[in-house]
Scaffold this active site. Structure first.
Site, PDB file in Angstrom:
ATOM      1  CG  ASP A 169      20.882  13.430  24.080  1.00 50.75           C
ATOM      2  OD1 ASP A 169      20.997  14.612  24.625  1.00 50.75           O
ATOM      3  OD2 ASP A 169      20.433  12.536  24.708  1.00 50.75           O
ATOM      4  CG  HIS A 200      17.782  14.613  26.011  1.00 50.17           C
ATOM      5  ND1 HIS A 200      18.736  13.914  26.164  1.00 50.17           N
ATOM      6  CD2 HIS A 200      16.950  14.960  27.106  1.00 50.17           C
ATOM      7  CE1 HIS A 200      18.627  13.802  27.790  1.00 50.17           C
ATOM      8  NE2 HIS A 200      17.528  14.281  27.903  1.00 50.17           N
TER       9      HIS A 200
END
Length: 231
Positions: A169, A200
């Protein structure tokens, strides 16, 4: 409109999208948006939950700033607009809005009274804040940015809690992910799933980092969790 309801919150009224299942009496899931508002992706998520037998309600979190935000993830201008709203968003007031939504939804005549909260990115952070401050029946968070900044409130978490983290992420560092995992490990009824190689918003419909295999796995885990906690 059949797909809209009004939430009479403590600070004012705001709109919410609602998707209803075929079942007459059902538990509910309050779905919390990313920085793009209650857009097509969030509405599709609600529709999918309704197909699974849940009442799904997505409140307009940005109603104080700009009611009716509906941004596209593929537009750079919309990204910048959403980031501006995100940065100016009052998270403390927002957590109250989420709790007001939960309270309203729990009293709908077609609801069993059992309500979970599920969110993505900003919405996932709001899931955490609402759960630790006000309590919910169950909570699901997909990659909640800034969650690590609020881990000092972890003692308030008593609800069953499921978190999905993408290991790569770009908005939640590996150090932050480690802090989140360590804090949640101290609480009963919490589960954290980590997805190697994912970025993400890997579970966002049509997102730049959408990964069908990882999204399907995460969503199946979410479905099993919601059914176990709410039915």
């Amino acid at each position: 409109m059949k797909d809209r309801i009004t939430i009479e919150g403590r600070d004012g009224a705001f709109a919410a999208y609602i998707a209803r299942p075929k079942a007459v009496l059902a538990p509910a899931v309050v779905v919390l948006q990313e920085l793009f508002g209650v857009n097509a992706d969030i509405r599709k998520t609600c529709d999918e939950l309704a197909n699974q037998g849940f009442i799904a309600v997505a409140p307009d979190l940005f109603w104080r700033q700009e009611p009716g935000v509906n941004l596209k993830v593929t537009s750079e201008a919309d990204w910048q607009h959403g980031l501006h709203l995100y940065q100016a968003y009052d998270r403390d007031a927002g957590a109250k809005d989420v709790k007001d939504t939960v309270n309203t939804v729990s009293k709908l005549p077609e609801c069993t009274g059992r309500v979970a909260v599920l969110g993505y990115c900003l919405g996932a952070l709001m899931v955490f804040l609402t759960a630790v401050r006000y309590g919910v029946d169950a909570a699901v968070a997909y990659h909640g940015g800034d969650t690590d900044k609020y881990l000092g409130e972890i003692d308030g978490l008593n609800a069953p809690f499921l978190m999905h983290l993408a290991e790569e992420d770009e908005f939640i560092s590996k150090a932050a992910q480690a802090e989140i995992k360590a804090a949640l490990a101290t609480k009963a009824n919490t589960t954290v799933y980590s997805y190697p190689g994912q970025h993400h918003a890997f579970a966002r419909h049509n997102g730049a980092h959408y990964n069908a295999a990882a999204a399907t796995l995460a969503n199946s885990r979410t479905s099993e969790f919601l059914n176990r906690q709410l039915r």
